[in-house]
Scaffold this motif. Sequence first.
Motif, PDB file in Angstrom:
ATOM      1  N   VAL A  56       7.454  12.718  -7.090  1.00 18.10           N
ATOM      2  CA  VAL A  56       6.847  13.960  -6.618  1.00 18.10           C
ATOM      3  C   VAL A  56       7.042  15.097  -7.621  1.00 18.10           C
ATOM      4  O   VAL A  56       6.624  16.213  -7.362  1.00 18.10           O
ATOM      5  CB  VAL A  56       7.349  14.384  -5.215  1.00 18.10           C
ATOM      6  CG1 VAL A  56       7.048  13.309  -4.195  1.00 18.10           C
ATOM      7  CG2 VAL A  56       8.817  14.729  -5.229  1.00 18.10           C
ATOM      8  N   ARG A  76       1.659   5.548  -6.484  1.00 19.85           N
ATOM      9  CA  ARG A  76       1.517   4.998  -5.128  1.00 19.85           C
ATOM     10  C   ARG A  76       2.271   3.681  -4.968  1.00 19.85           C
ATOM     11  O   ARG A  76       2.983   3.476  -3.990  1.00 19.85           O
ATOM     12  CB  ARG A  76       0.046   4.731  -4.806  1.00 19.85           C
ATOM     13  CG  ARG A  76      -0.760   5.937  -4.521  1.00 19.85           C
ATOM     14  CD  ARG A  76      -2.183   5.489  -4.185  1.00 19.85           C
ATOM     15  NE  ARG A  76      -3.150   6.471  -4.594  1.00 19.85           N
ATOM     16  CZ  ARG A  76      -3.437   7.560  -3.900  1.00 19.85           C
ATOM     17  NH1 ARG A  76      -2.823   7.785  -2.771  1.00 19.85           N
ATOM     18  NH2 ARG A  76      -4.326   8.418  -4.338  1.00 19.85           N
ATOM     19  N   LYS A  79       5.992   4.322  -4.855  1.00 21.43           N
ATOM     20  CA  LYS A  79       6.441   4.965  -3.620  1.00 21.43           C
ATOM     21  C   LYS A  79       6.439   3.994  -2.444  1.00 21.43           C
ATOM     22  O   LYS A  79       7.259   4.101  -1.540  1.00 21.43           O
ATOM     23  CB  LYS A  79       5.558   6.182  -3.307  1.00 21.43           C
ATOM     24  CG  LYS A  79       5.793   7.335  -4.267  1.00 21.43           C
ATOM     25  CD  LYS A  79       5.160   8.624  -3.784  1.00 21.43           C
ATOM     26  CE  LYS A  79       3.668   8.559  -3.797  1.00 21.43           C
ATOM     27  NZ  LYS A  79       3.073   9.790  -3.246  1.00 21.43           N
ATOM     28  N   TYR A 104       5.320   6.971   9.600  1.00 17.69           N
ATOM     29  CA  TYR A 104       5.763   6.634   8.241  1.00 17.69           C
ATOM     30  C   TYR A 104       5.348   5.226   7.854  1.00 17.69           C
ATOM     31  O   TYR A 104       4.985   4.966   6.712  1.00 17.69           O
ATOM     32  CB  TYR A 104       7.278   6.813   8.111  1.00 17.69           C
ATOM     33  CG  TYR A 104       7.593   7.966   7.223  1.00 17.69           C
ATOM     34  CD1 TYR A 104       7.130   9.235   7.547  1.00 17.69           C
ATOM     35  CD2 TYR A 104       8.308   7.801   6.039  1.00 17.69           C
ATOM     36  CE1 TYR A 104       7.369  10.299   6.736  1.00 17.69           C
ATOM     37  CE2 TYR A 104       8.552   8.880   5.213  1.00 17.69           C
ATOM     38  CZ  TYR A 104       8.084  10.122   5.563  1.00 17.69           C
ATOM     39  OH  TYR A 104       8.309  11.178   4.745  1.00 17.69           O
ATOM     40  N   PHE A 107       1.734   5.495   7.023  1.00 15.85           N
ATOM     41  CA  PHE A 107       1.539   6.083   5.692  1.00 15.85           C
ATOM     42  C   PHE A 107       1.725   5.021   4.609  1.00 15.85           C
ATOM     43  O   PHE A 107       1.105   5.077   3.553  1.00 15.85           O
ATOM     44  CB  PHE A 107       2.531   7.225   5.446  1.00 15.85           C
ATOM     45  CG  PHE A 107       2.227   8.487   6.219  1.00 15.85           C
ATOM     46  CD1 PHE A 107       0.927   8.787   6.609  1.00 15.85           C
ATOM     47  CD2 PHE A 107       3.239   9.382   6.533  1.00 15.85           C
ATOM     48  CE1 PHE A 107       0.642   9.951   7.314  1.00 15.85           C
ATOM     49  CE2 PHE A 107       2.958  10.546   7.242  1.00 15.85           C
ATOM     50  CZ  PHE A 107       1.660  10.829   7.633  1.00 15.85           C
ATOM     51  N   ASN A 108       2.598   4.056   4.869  1.00 12.39           N
ATOM     52  CA  ASN A 108       2.832   3.012   3.877  1.00 12.39           C
ATOM     53  C   ASN A 108       2.010   1.752   4.138  1.00 12.39           C
ATOM     54  O   ASN A 108       2.270   0.698   3.567  1.00 12.39           O
ATOM     55  CB  ASN A 108       4.321   2.678   3.815  1.00 12.39           C
ATOM     56  CG  ASN A 108       5.073   3.660   2.940  1.00 12.39           C
ATOM     57  OD1 ASN A 108       4.632   3.962   1.823  1.00 12.39           O
ATOM     58  ND2 ASN A 108       6.170   4.183   3.427  1.00 12.39           N
TER      59      ASN A 108
ATOM     60  N   VAL B 102       4.408  12.973   1.095  1.00 15.17           N
ATOM     61  CA  VAL B 102       4.120  12.469  -0.248  1.00 15.17           C
ATOM     62  C   VAL B 102       5.217  11.569  -0.803  1.00 15.17           C
ATOM     63  O   VAL B 102       5.087  11.075  -1.917  1.00 15.17           O
ATOM     64  CB  VAL B 102       3.836  13.615  -1.250  1.00 15.17           C
ATOM     65  CG1 VAL B 102       2.605  14.387  -0.832  1.00 15.17           C
ATOM     66  CG2 VAL B 102       5.036  14.533  -1.419  1.00 15.17           C
ATOM     67  N   VAL B 106       1.205   7.681   0.420  1.00 17.07           N
ATOM     68  CA  VAL B 106       0.218   8.763   0.468  1.00 17.07           C
ATOM     69  C   VAL B 106       0.521   9.795  -0.619  1.00 17.07           C
ATOM     70  O   VAL B 106       1.661  10.204  -0.796  1.00 17.07           O
ATOM     71  CB  VAL B 106       0.269   9.429   1.861  1.00 17.07           C
ATOM     72  CG1 VAL B 106      -0.593  10.673   1.900  1.00 17.07           C
ATOM     73  CG2 VAL B 106      -0.146   8.441   2.934  1.00 17.07           C
ATOM     74  N   ASN B 107      -0.509  10.197  -1.363  1.00 17.72           N
ATOM     75  CA  ASN B 107      -0.349  11.251  -2.363  1.00 17.72           C
ATOM     76  C   ASN B 107      -0.819  12.586  -1.798  1.00 17.72           C
ATOM     77  O   ASN B 107      -1.526  12.632  -0.791  1.00 17.72           O
ATOM     78  CB  ASN B 107      -1.167  10.931  -3.615  1.00 17.72           C
ATOM     79  CG  ASN B 107      -0.458   9.945  -4.523  1.00 17.72           C
ATOM     80  OD1 ASN B 107       0.659   9.506  -4.240  1.00 17.72           O
ATOM     81  ND2 ASN B 107      -1.105   9.604  -5.620  1.00 17.72           N
ATOM     82  N   ASP B 110      -4.464  12.999  -1.033  1.00 16.73           N
ATOM     83  CA  ASP B 110      -4.883  12.351   0.220  1.00 16.73           C
ATOM     84  C   ASP B 110      -4.574  13.254   1.410  1.00 16.73           C
ATOM     85  O   ASP B 110      -5.344  13.351   2.361  1.00 16.73           O
ATOM     86  CB  ASP B 110      -4.160  11.012   0.442  1.00 16.73           C
ATOM     87  CG  ASP B 110      -4.091  10.168  -0.813  1.00 16.73           C
ATOM     88  OD1 ASP B 110      -4.917  10.382  -1.713  1.00 16.73           O
ATOM     89  OD2 ASP B 110      -3.198   9.305  -0.888  1.00 16.73           O
TER      90      ASP B 110
END
Lengths: 310, 260
Positions: A56, A76, A79, A104, A107-108, B102, B106-107, B110
């Motif tokens: 980040v 991506r 992460k 979460y 999200f993944n 983030v 997910v970035n 997005d």
Amino acid sequence: MPSPGAVVEVEELVKRYGDVVAVDGVSFEVQRGEFFGMLGPNGAGKSTLMRMIYQVTPRTAGELRVLGMRAGEQARAIKQRLGVVPQMDNLDEELRVVDNLLIYARFNGIRGAEARRRADELLAFADLEEKRRAMVRELSGGMKRRLTLARGLMNDPEIVVLDEQTTGLDPQVRLNLWNKLEELRARGKTLVMSTHYMDEAERLCDRLVIMDHGRIIATGAPQALIRDNLPPLVVEARAELGEGAGLEQAAERLGLAVVRSGDRVSVFVADADAALARLREQGWRLLHAFVRPANLEDVFLKLTGRALRE
Amino acid sequence: MRGRTIVDLRGAARVWQRNLWVYRDRWYYGLLPNFFEPLFYLLGLGVGLGYYVSSGGQFGEGYLTYIAPGLVAASAMNGAAFETTYNVFVKLHFGRLYDAMVTTRVNMEDVALGEWWWAVTRALVYGGIFLLITLLFDTPVTWRLLLAVPAIALVGYCFSAIGLAFTSVIHIIDVFSYFFTLFLTPSFLFSGIFFPVEERFPSALVWVAQATPLYRAVRLVRGLVNGHWQGLAFDAGYLLVVGTVLGAFAIWRMQRRVIR
């Protein structure tokens, strides 16, 4: 050449914000399965370095690979295989405890039954089963920390990155969190943790870097760092009023390393009894003298001339 | 050294889904005002004020029927604006919610797109309910009302992008009062919802009014509902271009706000 087991490879990594250099050319490697620490005072660059590892914060220069993938380009993918437990609580206050975990997973890219199975498992791990339907604001500080940890584990990460986990927690909560982290390590996770608590680093980390002003000033296993930099023992004592400087000089004449603050002196020694005896022979009165093993705090003090926490 | 910014649509969809989950638990609080607002506007301005307005509308309709499509567009504008200003600002600065998102696959780009989509969804709900409420008054029921639905989405698309772009550049929450007082309020009053600006304003001001996105939005919705197609492609294109340009800018800016 990176060693085959390295999961984080950092080479001459630099981060600048305008004229401010946050990370000033650091290099190190983290091996698979190890508990790796970054120890240093606030502002040493630990958090920036952590943020670069979890993709980040873009780097200014240097090389950074995580799980063999280049930082930035493959953010991506990196992460997705990383678990991040940030310093500040940033749980989703608008969602319930269990939904914090489930979203979460989403999200993944993990969904449905698999996500629910992991959420159940991690609620148990974090001792939060009874709070499943609670809103985040109803949780205590320690519960929030555990939920943040559980959230970071939802994608079953290979590496768990923990930034300043125990800052501001009371001792019992801290101990509880330490146990959770040791449990993760025992399960074979690679852990990368930053802290400014020397005792935490010494107890948990297999290996660590000591950082100051954006640079690494020492690397090694905690005990090795102490052994390589200092005699094993420290005599802590107070001189009589106004005699501190004299005592410091006397110890130095005996060839001992000394740190003084007012009338308090810390004398680094291999044989505490012999050193005390020789100082007393010279007529020095030592008040409240006691002996303790040297620690990472002392190493930091020796290397920088400053205390770890002011 | 930044990676290239390529938005992942699945990531955006998941952020949209997160907002849906939040909404799912409390939609009844947020939705009720959406029913009352149009009711009050149509009662006060249409039924009340409209009685005294004698010179008929552009298509010879009554005053209430004249202002209704414009109010629908304005309600989509308001829904989009609220969602992308205060709500996004709080998530960006106080909740640190985006910082958390983030750290996953997910970035930030997005996340920004997901928030944009969500605001369009909210605008559709606002505008759609307004449209339904107009049916309670003597608005002519026609199949063309269905055409208003994609138009509402387009209005939401444009104003979400405007709100998001504004939010992405400011640092102090109080600055939103400028956005609302100096942009949204004059847009609402002078974009041809209540009177034809061309007939009442000097030409210099007409030009300003015509440049505002809401002017285009009002023309678009009113034209579709009345079956008056001329110039609508330009109006729609205008909203599409403004929305796309500012939306892309907002995504870029928000990415740099969080990934630093």
